[in-house]
Design a protein around this motif. Structure first.
Motif, PDB file in Angstrom:
ATOM      1  N   SER A 244       0.804  -1.228   0.000  1.00  0.00           N
ATOM      2  CA  SER A 244       0.000   0.000   0.000  1.00  0.00           C
ATOM      3  C   SER A 244       0.836   1.276   0.000  1.00  0.00           C
ATOM      4  CB  SER A 244      -0.929   0.006   1.225  1.00  0.00           C
ATOM      5  OG  SER A 244      -0.169   0.066   2.433  1.00  0.00           O
ATOM      6  N   CYS A 245       2.184   1.157   0.064  1.00  0.00           N
ATOM      7  CA  CYS A 245       2.993   2.368   0.236  1.00  0.00           C
ATOM      8  C   CYS A 245       4.043   2.572  -0.846  1.00  0.00           C
ATOM      9  CB  CYS A 245       3.667   2.368   1.609  1.00  0.00           C
ATOM     10  SG  CYS A 245       4.916   1.062   1.822  1.00  0.00           S
ATOM     11  N   GLY A 246       4.062   1.685  -1.841  1.00  0.00           N
ATOM     12  CA  GLY A 246       5.042   1.830  -2.905  1.00  0.00           C
ATOM     13  C   GLY A 246       6.435   1.374  -2.529  1.00  0.00           C
ATOM     14  N   PHE A 247       6.550   0.503  -1.532  1.00  0.00           N
ATOM     15  CA  PHE A 247       7.870   0.042  -1.082  1.00  0.00           C
ATOM     16  C   PHE A 247       8.553  -0.797  -2.144  1.00  0.00           C
ATOM     17  CE2 PHE A 247      10.156  -3.558   1.034  1.00  0.00           C
ATOM     18  CZ  PHE A 247      11.273  -2.824   1.424  1.00  0.00           C
ATOM     19  N   GLU A 248       9.841  -0.548  -2.366  1.00  0.00           N
ATOM     20  CA  GLU A 248      10.657  -1.326  -3.287  1.00  0.00           C
ATOM     21  C   GLU A 248      11.619  -2.194  -2.480  1.00  0.00           C
ATOM     22  OE1 GLU A 248      12.596   1.245  -6.010  1.00  0.00           O
ATOM     23  OE2 GLU A 248      10.733   2.211  -6.692  1.00  0.00           O
ATOM     24  N   PRO A 249      11.486  -3.512  -2.544  1.00  0.00           N
ATOM     25  CA  PRO A 249      12.335  -4.410  -1.740  1.00  0.00           C
ATOM     26  C   PRO A 249      13.809  -4.220  -2.085  1.00  0.00           C
ATOM     27  CG  PRO A 249      10.470  -5.599  -2.670  1.00  0.00           C
ATOM     28  CD  PRO A 249      10.491  -4.260  -3.333  1.00  0.00           C
TER      29      PRO A 249
END
Length: 454
Positions: A244-249
Motif C-alpha cells: 500500500s505504500c510503494g515500497f521497493e524491496p
C-alpha cells in the motif's frame, strides 16, 4: 448464599479473563505508511553515523532474562560510561561511542530506556524499573474488574495491559520517533514472529516490508512483545499493510533467491518476502525475542551477512572507514541447579520442559556467538590492508566468567521474573561492571585506542 454466588462468579470471570488473555492480541496501534521513499531509510543511516568516531564501530547486545538481564546490562552501561577513549573529537566515554544496541526480552527495557533518555538512565532507571515489583503491578491490572471485559474480547491480552503499564510508568508514552534523539545509538528491539519462528526487529527495514509507520509506534509495545513469554503473556499483533505504500524491496532479497544452495541467506530472504504478501500474512503475532535469539546478536550477523559485500555493509552501518570493531555480548543466562537430578523419581513435565528449553537456548546461543565472532573476524581480515589494518574484539560478559564460586552461584540462583530483591540488583550491576572491566578482549580494544585519536 448470594455472597458465595458472587464470589464464585468473580472467580469464574477471573479464570475466563486469564484464558482469553492468552490468545493473541489484535489491539492495533501501528499506522500505515502513507508513502515509502528511499529517504525513509536515510534517517537510520544518519543515526548510525551520529557524532561518533567513524573509525570505531561499537556494537552491544543485551540478552533476555527478566529484571536479571536488565540489571546485568545496566551494570555494563555504567562501566562503559566510566571508560574514556580518545577520538578525533577528543576524550569521550565509550558509552557515547556505542553505535547500536540490539536487545531481547528483559534486556530491551535497559536498551530502550538508554535510547530514550541517555545518561538520565543512571539517575532514575533503578527506581522506575530495576527495584520495582513490575510483575506484581501487572498482576494487579489483570485482577481489576474494569480490565476483565477488555481481556475477554479476544483482541486485548495481558501483553497489552503490560504495554500500558510500561508506557505510563517507565517510557512516558514515548514512540520510536523519540528514540531518534541526536547522538543516540540505534536501538534494535527484537521479538519473534510466532508464525514462522523468525526474528522480527522493530527497525525501519522490517516496518518497510509491511508498509507500517515505525515512528509513531509506542516503544512500550515493542518492549512488551520482546518480553512476551508464551503461556504467561499474550502476543502483540501487528497489522500487515504490505503493497500500500510503494515500497521497493532491497536488491539482496532477489539475489538471495539465486543462491545455488539452500543457504541461511536464502531462507531469511524467503521469510521476509512472505511479509510482502498481505493476503498470505495479514497479521504478525509477536512474542519473546529470546525464542529466536536469546542474545540479541543475530541482528549484527544479518547486517553483514545478508548484503554480501562487507564494505557496503559497514557503509550502511555508518562506518565506511572502520578500523576498530568491538562487539560486546551481555549474556544473563543462568545455569540453575537441577534438584530432580539427585533423586530417583522422574522429573515432572514442567521440569522436563524447563530443562529442555534451557539446554536448547544455551546450545543455540553458543552457536550464535561462534557464528558472529567468526564472521566479523573474517570480515575484518577481508577489508584490512597493510597500510590500514582493521582489528576486531569480541567481549562476552556472562555469569560463567565470574571467578568466585560463591558469587557465580548467587548469580545463577536469580530468577527471570520482573521482581527481584535489591541485593540481587546490586550483585548483578556490580558483576556486569567487573566482568566487562576484567575482560582481556575489552582491555585489548582499549589499548588499541590509546593515543590514536580515532
Amino acid at each position: 448464599m448470594l455472597h458465595h454466588m458472587i464470589r464464585a462468579l468473580r472467580g469464574c470471570l477471573v479464570c475466563l479473563a486469564v484464558l482469553v488473555s492468552a490468545c493473541a492480541s489484535r489491539n492495533i496501534l501501528e499506522k500505515p505508511l502513507s508513502q515509502w521513499t528511499p529517504e525513509v531509510d536515510l534517517r537510520t543511516a544518519e543515526q548510525l553515523a551520529g557524532d561518533r568516531s567513524q573509525e570505531m564501530l561499537v556494537l552491544v547486545a543485551f540478552s533476555g532474562g527478566g529484571t536479571r538481564a536488565a540489571a546485568f546490562a545496566y551494570g555494563v552501561l555504567q562501566e562503559l560510561a566510566a571508560t574514556e577513549v580518545l577520538t578525533a573529537s577528543g576524550s569521550r566515554t565509550l558509552l557515547h561511542e556505542v553505535d547500536t544496541i540490539s536487545s531481547v526480552s528483559g534486556g530491551s527495557f535497559t536498551s530502550a530506556y538508554y535510547g530514550l533518555y541517555g545518561d538520565r538512565i543512571f539517575e532514575d532507571f533503578e527506581e522506575r524499573f530495576l527495584r520495582k515489583d513490575v510483575q506484581g503491578h501487572i498482576a494487579l491490572q489483570v485482577g481489576r474488574p474494569k480490565n476483565w471485559f477488555r481481556l475477554m474480547r479476544g483482541t486485548f491480552g495481558r501483553s497489552d495491559l503490560a504495554a500500558e503499564y510500561y508506557s505510563k510508568h517507565i517510557f512516558d508514552g514515548a514512540t520510536f520517533t523519540d528514540l531518534r534523539r541526536p547522538s543516540a545509538p540505534l536501538v534494535v528491539i527484537n521479538a519473534t514472529d510466532l508464525g514462522t519462528g523468525m526474528r522480527f526487529a522493530f527497525a525501519q527495514e522490517y516496518f518497510d516490508l509491511i508498509c507500517a509507520d515505525l515512528g509513531d509506534y509506542p516503544v512500550s509495545r515493542a518492549v512488551a512483545s520482546s518480553s512476551a513469554v508464551p503461556g504467561l503473556l499474550s502476543a502483540i499483533t501487528l497489522k500487515n499493510y504490505a503493497g500500500s505504500c510503494g515500497f521497493e524491496p532491497p536488491t539482496w532479497l532477489a539475489e538471495a533467491e539465486q543462491d545455488d544452495t539452500v543457504t541461511s541467506r536464502k531462507m531469511e530472504a524467503r521469510g521476509l518476502e512472505d511479509y510482502l504478501d498481505r493476503e498470505k500474512r495479514p497479521w504478525l503475532h509477536l512474542v519473546d525475542g529470546g525464542i529466536s535469539d536469546n542474545l540479541g546478536l543475530r541482528c549484527f550477523y544479518n547486517t553483514v551477512s545478508l548484503l554480501g559485500d562487507p564494505r557496503f555493509a559497514f557503509q550502511k552501518m555508518g562506518h565506511p572507514n572502520v578500523r576498530r570493531i568491538l562487539i560486546i555480548s551481555v549474556n544473563a543466562h543462568a545455569r540453575h541447579s537441577r534438584d530432580w537430578a539427585l533423586k530417583r523419581k522422574s522429573p515432572s513435565l514442567l521440569e522436563v520442559v524447563g530443562s529442555v528449553s534451557g539446554v536448547q537456548i544455551d546450545r543455540y546461543s553458543l552457536d550464535t556467538i561462534d557464528i558472529v565472532r567468526t564472521t566479523y573476524q573474517r570480515l575484518a581480515e577481508q577489508i584490512s590492508t597493510p597500510e590500514r589494518p582493521v582489528t576486531f574484539q569480541f567481549v562476552e560478559v556472562c555469569f560463567d566468567a565470574v571467578q568466585d564460586d560463591t558469587e557465580r552461584s548467587q548469580l545463577n540462583k536469580i530468577g527471570t521474573s520482573f521482581n527481584i530483591k535489591d541485593e540481587q540488583v546490586d550483585l548483578l550491576i556490580s558483576a556486569g561492571r567487573k566482568l566487562l572491566r576484567g575482560s582481556s578482549e575489552f582491555q585489548a580494544f582499549l589499548a588499541g585506542t590509546q593515543g590514536r585519536g580515532e
